[in-house]
Design an enzyme around this catalytic site. Structure first.
Site, PDB file in Angstrom:
ATOM      1  N   CYS A 108       0.955  -1.136   0.091  1.00  0.00           N
ATOM      2  CA  CYS A 108      -0.036   0.494  -0.100  1.00  0.00           C
ATOM      3  C   CYS A 108       1.343   1.797   0.011  1.00  0.00           C
ATOM      4  CB  CYS A 108      -0.882   0.245   1.370  1.00  0.00           C
ATOM      5  SG  CYS A 108      -1.572   1.740   1.260  1.00  0.00           S
ATOM      6  N   HIS A 135       5.391   5.636   2.623  1.00  0.00           N
ATOM      7  CA  HIS A 135       5.192   6.360   2.476  1.00  0.00           C
ATOM      8  C   HIS A 135       6.387   6.699   3.822  1.00  0.00           C
ATOM      9  CE1 HIS A 135       2.116   8.819   0.318  1.00  0.00           C
ATOM     10  NE2 HIS A 135       0.837   8.983   0.475  1.00  0.00           N
ATOM     11  N   HIS A 178       0.738  -4.497   6.017  1.00  0.00           N
ATOM     12  CA  HIS A 178      -0.778  -3.890   6.997  1.00  0.00           C
ATOM     13  C   HIS A 178      -1.898  -4.656   6.383  1.00  0.00           C
ATOM     14  CE1 HIS A 178      -0.599  -0.392   4.817  1.00  0.00           C
ATOM     15  NE2 HIS A 178      -2.219  -0.295   4.842  1.00  0.00           N
ATOM     16  N   CYS A 209      -7.170  -3.598   3.664  1.00  0.00           N
ATOM     17  CA  CYS A 209      -7.165  -2.341   3.684  1.00  0.00           C
ATOM     18  C   CYS A 209      -7.394  -1.433   2.532  1.00  0.00           C
ATOM     19  CB  CYS A 209      -5.430  -1.666   3.844  1.00  0.00           C
ATOM     20  SG  CYS A 209      -4.976  -0.150   3.469  1.00  0.00           S
TER      21      CYS A 209
END
Length: 387
Positions: A57, A62, A78, A185
């Site tokens: 993701c 990030h 995650h 997610c």
């Protein structure tokens, strides 16, 4: 092996330390290092999971770039699915052998957000707190004698992980883990932003800024809600075909215009869309998404994770005239309740996940997967198998 011991001996509370492979991030802006790590047994109210599939993701990236600050060294990931290997004392909702989805947004069922019908941001989450530790202030991972931090209470870029019982959902035993991991997610976040947070209505007009896996899931949510027009916005035209396949009626590239993109959308719709979604995580597109929705009753939803240490400056008249600006974490779903139902909906063919998966790689090629993400060659999501 440890899995065999914990199951054959029948004592779920005396499982052993597991040595396995994991992708460890030691430094910002550096590749992952595949390391042997030790994963401690689950403590009270904790669950140890064998990760079978994990998606990547943008939020993970990030952290790598430092845009989302987390303590290092760390095991990221995650968005995953796996099988329960062992459980700690007092765990009642899952047992060894159950198929599960780890939840980066837990649901304790006791805090104000969990008890409020409008809320889902459980107090037990590590989201935004940057602790990188389990509830007792310690980690379950060690590598080369050093403690390794957890990420969002999940850490799925590893063969085994440990999560709190409030952060795991039991799912259909026949569900394909390499697909439903996205419900952990990306898919749920986007789909729910349209259905749960914005509550898109039949016949409405929507604009979606960003066509990665989450943005495409927003498009799917808008279509499922009956939106009449869905305008997809991205600077990568290669993503337009898939967006249209999943329900977008119009696709526009801001680079093709000599005026701000919010003005383009306002003109296209005769005054602005009913609902807009920012699914990138940039402050400029957040304000553009707000500005392109109707000035009196438009609703704009921030779905992309905001960059650290950046502020938004905007004309307050954008809100004074009646627009609403909302945020959405995990699509507004109460995770432990919603994930099993979303998996059931997938199994009943109420939505598809295959178009969201553009690459399937062995997890040892995790750095290649992130390269695909950064170059835009992965138009949706990459899933790692056999984590």
């Amino acid at each position: 092996n440890t899995l065999g011991l914990s199951l054959q001996e029948g004592n779920l509370f005396e499982s052993l330390v597991i040595k396995c492979k994991a992708a460890v991030l030691w430094e910002f802006n550096k590749p992952f290092s595949i390391e042997e790590v030790e994963v401690a047994p689950p403590k009270e109210h904790e669950v140890r999971i064998k990760i079978m599939a994990s998606g990547i993701c943008r939020s993970d990236d990030h952290v790598i770039t430092g845009a989302l600050v987390e303590p290092l060294p760390i095991i990221l990931g995650h968005e995953a699915a796996g099988v329960v290997e062992s459980v700690g004392q007092e765990v009642t909702s899952v047992k060894p052998g159950d198929k599960v989805v780890p939840l980066f947004l837990p649901q304790c069922g006791e805090c104000k957000s969990c008890l409020n019908t409008k809320g889902n941001l459980c107090i037990k989450t590590d989201f935004g707190l940057k602790r990188g530790l389990m509830a007792d202030g310690t980690t379950r991972f060690t590598c080369k004698g050093k403690a390794i931090h957890h990420f969002l209470g999940t850490s799925t870029f590893t063969e085994y992980t440990v999560v709190h019982e409030s952060a795991v959902a039991k799912i259909d035993s026949t569900a394909p883990l390499e697909k439903v991991c996205l419900i952990g997610c990306g898919f749920s976040t986007g789909y729910g932003a349209a259905l749960q947070t914005a509550k898109v209505e039949p016949g409405s007009t929507c604009a979606v800024f960003g066509l990665g896996g989450v943005g495409l899931s927003v498009v799917m949510g808008c279509k499922a809600a009956g939106a009449a027009r869905i305008i997809a916005v991205d600077i990568n035209k290669d993503k337009f075909a898939k967006a249209k396949e999943l329900g977008a009626t119009d696709c526009i590239n801001p680079k093709d215009f000599n005026k701000p993109i919010h003005e383009v959308v306002m003109e296209m719709t005769g005054g602005g869309v009913d609902y807009s979604f920012e699914v990138i995580g940039r402050t400029d597109t957040m304000t553009a998404a707000l500005a392109c929705c109707h000035n009196n009753y438009g609703v704009s939803v921030i779905v992309g994770v905001p960059p650290a240490a950046q502020k938004i400056t905007f004309d307050p008249m954008l809100l004074f005239t009646g627009r609403s600006w909302k945020g959405s974490v995990f699509g507004g779903w109460k995770s432990k309740d919603a994930v099993p139902k979303l998996v059931a909906d997938f199994m009943n063919k109420k939505f598809v996940l295959d178009p969201l998966i553009t690459h399937t790689l062995p997890w040892t090629k995790i750095n290649e997967g992130f390269d695909l993400l950064r170059t835009g060659k992965s138009s949706a999501q990459t899933v790692f198998i056999g984590c």
